[in-house]
Each structure stands twice: as structure tokens, then as C-alpha cells.
Design an enzyme around this catalytic site. Structure first.
Site, PDB file in Angstrom:
ATOM      1  N   CYS A   1       2.087  21.745  -9.536  1.00  9.74           N
ATOM      2  CA  CYS A   1       2.117  22.369 -11.318  1.00  9.74           C
ATOM      3  C   CYS A   1       2.669  22.012 -11.953  1.00  9.74           C
ATOM      4  O   CYS A   1       2.816  21.215 -13.196  1.00  9.74           O
ATOM      5  CB  CYS A   1       1.674  23.499 -11.163  1.00  9.74           C
ATOM      6  SG  CYS A   1      -0.457  23.816  -9.615  1.00  9.74           S
TER       7      CYS A   1
ATOM      8  N   THR B   1      -6.198  21.917 -13.872  1.00 17.93           N
ATOM      9  CA  THR B   1      -5.634  21.917 -15.212  1.00 17.93           C
ATOM     10  C   THR B   1      -6.100  20.509 -16.003  1.00 17.93           C
ATOM     11  O   THR B   1      -4.991  19.409 -15.757  1.00 17.93           O
ATOM     12  CB  THR B   1      -4.661  21.755 -14.843  1.00 17.93           C
ATOM     13  OG1 THR B   1      -4.345  23.403 -14.457  1.00 17.93           O
ATOM     14  CG2 THR B   1      -3.276  21.814 -15.477  1.00 17.93           C
TER      15      THR B   1
ATOM     16  N   GLY C   1       9.486  23.295  -8.089  1.00 18.69           N
ATOM     17  CA  GLY C   1       8.813  22.171  -8.262  1.00 18.69           C
ATOM     18  C   GLY C   1       7.619  22.262  -7.727  1.00 18.69           C
ATOM     19  O   GLY C   1       6.859  23.169  -8.357  1.00 18.69           O
TER      20      GLY C   1
ATOM     21  N   ASP D   1     -16.734  18.207  -0.694  1.00 15.07           N
ATOM     22  CA  ASP D   1     -15.449  17.344  -1.679  1.00 15.07           C
ATOM     23  C   ASP D   1     -16.368  16.090  -0.140  1.00 15.07           C
ATOM     24  O   ASP D   1     -16.911  16.343   0.161  1.00 15.07           O
ATOM     25  CB  ASP D   1     -14.367  17.904  -0.581  1.00 15.07           C
ATOM     26  CG  ASP D   1     -13.299  17.756  -0.665  1.00 15.07           C
ATOM     27  OD1 ASP D   1     -12.370  18.330  -1.818  1.00 15.07           O
ATOM     28  OD2 ASP D   1     -12.447  16.585  -0.719  1.00 15.07           O
TER      29      ASP D   1
ATOM     30  N   GLU E   1      -7.340  28.376 -14.434  1.00 11.65           N
ATOM     31  CA  GLU E   1      -7.175  29.019 -13.004  1.00 11.65           C
ATOM     32  C   GLU E   1      -5.587  28.784 -12.925  1.00 11.65           C
ATOM     33  O   GLU E   1      -4.956  28.493 -13.838  1.00 11.65           O
ATOM     34  CB  GLU E   1      -7.592  28.311 -11.731  1.00 11.65           C
ATOM     35  CG  GLU E   1      -7.006  29.191 -10.807  1.00 11.65           C
ATOM     36  CD  GLU E   1      -8.559  29.844 -10.921  1.00 11.65           C
ATOM     37  OE1 GLU E   1      -9.217  30.233 -11.045  1.00 11.65           O
ATOM     38  OE2 GLU E   1      -6.639  31.590 -10.505  1.00 11.65           O
TER      39      GLU E   1
ATOM     40  N   LEU F   1      13.328  34.898 -14.107  1.00 10.84           N
ATOM     41  CA  LEU F   1      14.700  34.027 -14.221  1.00 10.84           C
ATOM     42  C   LEU F   1      15.564  33.933 -12.667  1.00 10.84           C
ATOM     43  O   LEU F   1      17.114  34.168 -12.821  1.00 10.84           O
ATOM     44  CB  LEU F   1      14.778  35.621 -15.119  1.00 10.84           C
ATOM     45  CG  LEU F   1      14.764  35.726 -16.792  1.00 10.84           C
ATOM     46  CD1 LEU F   1      15.581  36.825 -17.054  1.00 10.84           C
ATOM     47  CD2 LEU F   1      14.589  34.459 -17.527  1.00 10.84           C
TER      48      LEU F   1
ATOM     49  N   LYS G   1      -3.566  27.444 -20.543  1.00  8.27           N
ATOM     50  CA  LYS G   1      -3.311  27.442 -19.363  1.00  8.27           C
ATOM     51  C   LYS G   1      -1.921  26.460 -18.952  1.00  8.27           C
ATOM     52  O   LYS G   1      -1.015  26.685 -18.239  1.00  8.27           O
ATOM     53  CB  LYS G   1      -4.047  26.593 -18.136  1.00  8.27           C
ATOM     54  CG  LYS G   1      -3.470  25.704 -17.291  1.00  8.27           C
ATOM     55  CD  LYS G   1      -2.634  27.018 -16.180  1.00  8.27           C
ATOM     56  CE  LYS G   1      -2.644  26.571 -14.484  1.00  8.27           C
ATOM     57  NZ  LYS G   1      -2.940  25.881 -13.930  1.00  8.27           N
TER      58      LYS G   1
ATOM     59  N   ARG H   1      -0.975  31.029  -8.508  1.00  9.94           N
ATOM     60  CA  ARG H   1      -0.185  30.683  -7.691  1.00  9.94           C
ATOM     61  C   ARG H   1       0.043  30.441  -6.074  1.00  9.94           C
ATOM     62  O   ARG H   1      -0.934  31.072  -5.488  1.00  9.94           O
ATOM     63  CB  ARG H   1       1.020  31.977  -7.812  1.00  9.94           C
ATOM     64  CG  ARG H   1       1.472  32.421  -8.985  1.00  9.94           C
ATOM     65  CD  ARG H   1       2.248  33.839  -8.893  1.00  9.94           C
ATOM     66  NE  ARG H   1       1.034  34.906  -8.751  1.00  9.94           N
ATOM     67  CZ  ARG H   1       1.537  36.116  -7.778  1.00  9.94           C
ATOM     68  NH1 ARG H   1       3.364  36.602  -7.609  1.00  9.94           N
ATOM     69  NH2 ARG H   1       0.774  36.762  -7.583  1.00  9.94           N
TER      70      ARG H   1
ATOM     71  N   ARG I   1       4.821  19.126  -2.135  1.00  8.92           N
ATOM     72  CA  ARG I   1       5.108  17.832  -3.813  1.00  8.92           C
ATOM     73  C   ARG I   1       5.834  18.451  -4.510  1.00  8.92           C
ATOM     74  O   ARG I   1       5.962  19.335  -4.887  1.00  8.92           O
ATOM     75  CB  ARG I   1       3.694  18.104  -4.469  1.00  8.92           C
ATOM     76  CG  ARG I   1       2.375  17.871  -3.277  1.00  8.92           C
ATOM     77  CD  ARG I   1       1.188  17.856  -4.460  1.00  8.92           C
ATOM     78  NE  ARG I   1       0.832  19.180  -4.315  1.00  8.92           N
ATOM     79  CZ  ARG I   1      -0.399  19.972  -4.399  1.00  8.92           C
ATOM     80  NH1 ARG I   1      -0.757  19.367  -5.803  1.00  8.92           N
ATOM     81  NH2 ARG I   1      -0.399  21.527  -4.852  1.00  8.92           N
TER      82      ARG I   1
HETATM   83  C1  UDX Z   1       2.953  27.907 -10.838  1.00  3.33           C
HETATM   84  C2  UDX Z   1       2.174  28.982 -12.069  1.00  3.33           C
HETATM   85  O1  UDX Z   1       2.626  30.610 -11.499  1.00  3.33           O
HETATM   86  C3  UDX Z   1       0.503  29.265 -11.740  1.00  3.33           C
HETATM   87  O2  UDX Z   1       0.088  30.371 -12.850  1.00  3.33           O
HETATM   88  C4  UDX Z   1      -0.395  28.338 -11.956  1.00  3.33           C
HETATM   89  O3  UDX Z   1      -1.851  28.254 -11.906  1.00  3.33           O
HETATM   90  C5  UDX Z   1      -0.342  26.789 -11.454  1.00  3.33           C
HETATM   91  O4  UDX Z   1       1.594  26.513 -10.841  1.00  3.33           O
HETATM   92  P1  UDX Z   1       3.091  27.933  -8.367  1.00  3.33           P
HETATM   93  O5  UDX Z   1       3.466  26.296  -8.428  1.00  3.33           O
HETATM   94  O6  UDX Z   1       2.590  28.213  -6.854  1.00  3.33           O
HETATM   95  O7  UDX Z   1       2.196  28.226  -9.948  1.00  3.33           O
HETATM   96  O8  UDX Z   1       4.560  28.758  -8.473  1.00  3.33           O
HETATM   97  P2  UDX Z   1       5.328  29.522  -9.192  1.00  3.33           P
HETATM   98  O9  UDX Z   1       5.301  30.112  -8.091  1.00  3.33           O
HETATM   99  O10 UDX Z   1       4.607  29.706 -10.157  1.00  3.33           O
HETATM  100  O11 UDX Z   1       6.959  29.019  -8.527  1.00  3.33           O
HETATM  101  C6  UDX Z   1       7.200  27.148  -9.510  1.00  3.33           C
HETATM  102  C7  UDX Z   1       8.585  27.071  -9.428  1.00  3.33           C
HETATM  103  O12 UDX Z   1       9.554  27.264  -9.985  1.00  3.33           O
HETATM  104  C8  UDX Z   1       8.469  27.103  -7.184  1.00  3.33           C
HETATM  105  O13 UDX Z   1       8.989  25.873  -6.978  1.00  3.33           O
HETATM  106  C9  UDX Z   1       9.426  28.220  -7.498  1.00  3.33           C
HETATM  107  O14 UDX Z   1      10.598  27.950  -6.409  1.00  3.33           O
HETATM  108  C10 UDX Z   1      10.593  28.360  -8.383  1.00  3.33           C
HETATM  109  N1  UDX Z   1      10.645  29.038  -9.458  1.00  3.33           N
HETATM  110  C11 UDX Z   1      10.263  30.560 -10.080  1.00  3.33           C
HETATM  111  C12 UDX Z   1      12.340  29.225  -9.800  1.00  3.33           C
HETATM  112  O15 UDX Z   1      13.179  28.385  -9.666  1.00  3.33           O
HETATM  113  N2  UDX Z   1      12.385  30.531 -10.036  1.00  3.33           N
HETATM  114  C13 UDX Z   1      11.858  31.276 -10.350  1.00  3.33           C
HETATM  115  O16 UDX Z   1      12.365  32.653 -11.252  1.00  3.33           O
HETATM  116  C14 UDX Z   1      10.991  31.192  -9.852  1.00  3.33           C
END
Ligand code: UDX
Length: 437
Positions: free
Chosen positions: A264, A121, A261, A30, A148, A254, A208, A151, A334
């Protein structure tokens, strides 16, 4: 096998540690000296459950090292690219500066037969473009795309035992020589039964972005239902339970609340729309605009509900925000909906105190104008309203009677619909959920 991992952020640091755990000799590279110093001392530069223990375990074997020196990639057969692809400033498109820089920096160190494996991504078409650049620099090396799906909060287990492995190779054929090499990298998960799909480069990239778009759509769908439930006096949590029992729909993702947020989903759906526009297929993704709009409306709705909860005005109201991270088990802020709501409330005259078990350092760096308290109890003292915005277990477990002793007014807004409303109301609290009566 000797492996290089370029980029040691959320994705790369976890990937490097997990590859070493699978038995490979790994060097993580890095440009950020602080990050490399932390990782070299087996300290995770961000909060991720299990990562620090894993770093300690694999560094003790001598199979994992970190450096800022790109020439350390020489001698590896496989070079993973794990750098970030943030949203461009002022635009929806993804910023590919880091992916391009990492690929170009690797090229002088590639040997014949090496493979460069992109994990970041990226907008569809990037892999083909980079494959051509790699070919020019080292005609006997290949570029693959291996998206990838980890989560945050579950990154170690998601990497060691993924749902599926997708290999994108030029032409999309199983017989591509790089497929065998990547099978050796992932021998552990493959032996454990992880399904593996071989695709062409654009399909692998799209898997992805399509997956993240689907997840975002599912969340915005239920949040749209929450809006309707509010208008009709219905309960969105029961609605989600009931429709989720249809296994074609499924209950996961759901959970209605303040919306999605993180680093990703928001930027990925925007970059996807931007890329579709470039490809002349923007109509296909116009629905993602609505997905984004529904998501952003949740934040405004919470500000309005808080105003109602406080009797019509936010001026001078002491608001305590429980949770700053974009989701529990993470210190990542973020595009955190919780912090964005906290900042809005403060702008509208409330006195906002934020607490979080892990994300306070990152939060205060991003929003220095908010007040922060390290413990839940001190944050709640004399509050006029509590807002549960990130569903950490300790907030789910809050006792309404004990909490009542700390605050000035018994008002709570459950932004993630995780509290037992009847219990809180029975303890005298004015309780509001999202999309619940
Ligand atoms: C996501 C994807 O799930 C993952 O497969 C990918 O590689 C990267 O982006 P991540 O950003 O770690 O992963 O979070 P994730 O668990 O998906 O949650 C994203 C957001 O959705 C969070 O802010 C979470 O609070 C929100 N969320 C999730 C909801 O508001 N309701 C839900 O039912 C599920």
C-alpha cells in the site's frame, strides 16, 4: 442483506468474512480458482490473524459462499469492489485494469436500486468515471466510494470496528438514497459508535490517499531524524519518545528503522504523485518524492552498516536476516524492505540466509536466489552477523546469551530498533541500531 464482494485478496476476503459476521448473506467472487477453492474450504489464502477462525465460524452459518461466477452477484443489493490497484509496470501510476474489469463484469447483473461500492484505493477521479459507466449500463443503479483503511495483521478487527466510515456519494449529500442502504450494511459498527462521514466522490477517494501519504511522511520524517541522529551522535528512539509525548504529534508511526514497504504505502504515494501531475497540481506533492527517497535510502544505509559491522567487506560473510515480511503478523513480502536488503547483500557477495515465521513461501517465490531456513536457530547457526529486519515478537524476545552460542561472530544490526542495546552489548555483542549511537 445480500451482498457481493468482488475480489477476494487481502481486502476482499476479509471484507466478505466480516460482512457475513455482521449478519449479511455474502457471496465472494474472484477470477482466481485456487483462491476460491481455498476460501470455500474455509482456508485463508494468506496469513492474517483471526481470518481462518472467522471463515470457519461464518461458513458454518451458511451466510458466506465463494465462486468464480460473476452471475452469482445477481440478487445482491450491494456490490463491493475490492480488487487490487497495483503500481503499473515501469510507471508510478496505479494500474486500474482490475477495477475497470470488475465494474464492467458486474454491470450486466445489476438490478434497479442496486449500489456498487468501490473500496479499492484509486486515483482521484476514478469513481466519477466509473459512476458514469455504471449509469450507462443500469440507469437505476448508483456507484459509491467507501475507502478501506484496514492494516494487514489487524484486518479483521479493523473491518469490524473501524476508526471511521467514509461514504463518497455523487453530490456529497447525507440525503443521497444510497447512504441509508450503506448504513444498513454497517449497522453493527455504527451502533457501536463508529463515526461516519458523507463526502462527495473525489473527497472520499482523497481521504484514503491523503491518509496513507501522511503515514508515509511520518515514517520518513523520523527516518530523516535518524540520519541526523547518526551524524550528531544522538538517539532517535529517545527523540521519538520525547516528541511523541506532545499529543499534537503522537508517538504512533514514529518508529525509525529500515522504512516502510508493503502493498500500500509505497505504491499509493507514487500513484498520488502521478495523479497530481495529471491534474496539474504536481507541485503540491513534490515533498512525497523526498518521502520516497528517504525511505529508499534506509535500505542502502543498512547494507553499508552491515558492511561496517563485518569489518569493511561483505564478501563471503554469512549474514542471517531475521524477518522477510514487510511487517510482523503478515506473510506479505510485496516491496518488503527486509527482502530488498537481503537481496542487495547477496548481490554484494554475502551469503544470506533468511528466516521468517510466516513469509518464507512468498519470499522464496520472489527471491529464489536467497537461502531460507524455517527455524530461527538453524538460520542463526555460524552467522557472522544477524540482521533483525522484521520485528516479529519471537525476534524481539531473542536471548543474547542463547543466541551467542549459535553464531560465529557476535554482531547484530537491529533494523527496527526493538532490542535492548545495553543487554546485547553486556552479553558481548557488537550492537548497531539505526539512528542510535
Ligand atoms: C497501511 C495503512 O496503515 C492502512 O491504513 C491502509 O489501509 C493500507 O496501508 P499496511 O500496509 O497494512 O497498512 O501497513 P502499516 O501498518 O501501515 O505499515 C506500513 C509499513 O510501515 C511497514 O513496512 C511498517 O514496518 C512500516 N512502519 C510503520 C515503520 O517503518 N515505522 C512505523 O513507525 C510504522
Amino acid at each position: 442483506m445480500r451482498i457481493t464482494v468482488v475480489g477476494c485478496g487481502y481486502l476482499g476476503a476479509v471484507h466478505a468474512a466480516c460482512m457475513a459476521k455482521l449478519g449479511h448473506e455474502v457471496v465472494g467472487i474472484d477470477v482466481d480458482e485456487n483462491k476460491i477453492a481455498e476460501l470455500s474450504a474455509a482456508r485463508a489464502p494468506f496469513f492474517e490473524p483471526g481470518l481462518e477462525d472467522l471463515l470457519l465460524e461464518v461458513q458454518a452459518t451458511g451466510r458466506l459462499s465463494f465462486t468464480t461466477d460473476m452471475s452469482a452477484s445477481k440478487g445482491s443489493a450491494v456490490h463491493f469492489i475490492c480488487v487490487g490497484t497495483p503500481q503499473k509496470k515501469g510507471e508510478n501510476a496505479a494500474d486500474l485494469t482490475y477495477v475497470d474489469a470488475a465494474t464492467n463484469a458486474l454491470i450486466p447483473h445489476l438490478s434497479p436500486g442496486d449500489i456498487v461500492v468501490g473500496k479499492s484505493t484509486v486515483p482521484v477521479g476514478t469513481a466519477e468515471r466509473l459512476a458514469a459507466i455504471v449509469k450507462l449500463g443500469q440507469p437505476e443503479a448508483q456507484l459509491l466510494w467507501n475507502p478501506e483503511f484496514l492494516r494487514e495483521g489487524h484486518a479483521v478487527s479493523d473491518t469490524l470496528s473501524p476508526d471511521r466510515l467514509v461514504y463518497g456519494v455523487a453530490g456529497g449529500s447525507e440525503d443521497h438514497p444510497a447512504v441509508q442502504l450503506l448504513d444498513q450494511v454497517y449497522a453493527g459498527p455504527l451502533e457501536a459508535g463508529t463515526p461516519r462521514l458523507v463526502a462527495d466522490l473525489p473527497t472520499a477517494e482523497l481521504v484514503k490517499t491523503a491518509a496513507n501519504s501522511f503515514l508515509a511522511t511520518k515514517i520518513s520524517f523520523i527516518n530523516a531524524m535518524a540520519e541526523l541522529c547518526e551524524a550528531a551522535g544522538a538517539d532517535v528512539t529517545l527523540l521519538a519518545d520525547a516528541i511523541g509525548m506532545d499529543d499534537r504529534i503522537g508517538r504512533k508511526f514514529l518508529n525509525a528503522g529500515i522504512g516502510f514497504g508493503g502493498g500500500c504505502l509505497p505504491k499509493d504515494i507514487r500513484a498520488f504523485m502521478a495523479r497530481a501531475g495529471e491534474l496539474g497540481a504536481d507541485q503540491a506533492l513534490t515533498f512525497l518524492r523526498e518521502v520516497d527517497a528517504i525511505n529508499m535510502r534506509r535500505r542502502n544505509r543498512v547494507v553499508e552498516l552491515t558492511r561496517e559491522l563485518c569489518g569493511g567487506s561483505l564478501l563471503g560473510q554469512r549474514i542471517t536476516v531475521l524477518g522477510a515480511a514487510f511487517k510482523p503478523k503478515s506473510d506479505d513480502v510485496r516491496d518488503s524492505p527486509a527482502l530488498s536488503i537481503a537481496a542487495q547483500l547477496q548481490l554484494q557477495g554475502a551469503v544470506v540466509t533468511v528466516t521468517d515465521p510466516e513469509a518464507l513461501k512468498n519470499a522464496s517465490r520472489r527471491f529464489p536466489e536467497l537461502h531460507y531456513q524455517a527455524t530461527t536457530e538453524t538460520a542463526m547457526e555460524r552467522a557472522d552477523a544477524l540482521l533483525l529486519l522484521t520485528e516479529w515478537q519471537e525476534y524481539r524476545d531473542l536471548d543474547p546469551y542463547d543466541s551467542a552460542k549459535l553464531v560465529s561472530n557476535l554482531r547484530i544490526l537491529d533494523g527496527r530498533n526493538v532490542l535492548d542495546s545495553a543487554k546485547w552489548r553486556a552479553a558481548g555483542w557488537m550492537y548497531r541500531g539505526l539512528g542510535r549511537p
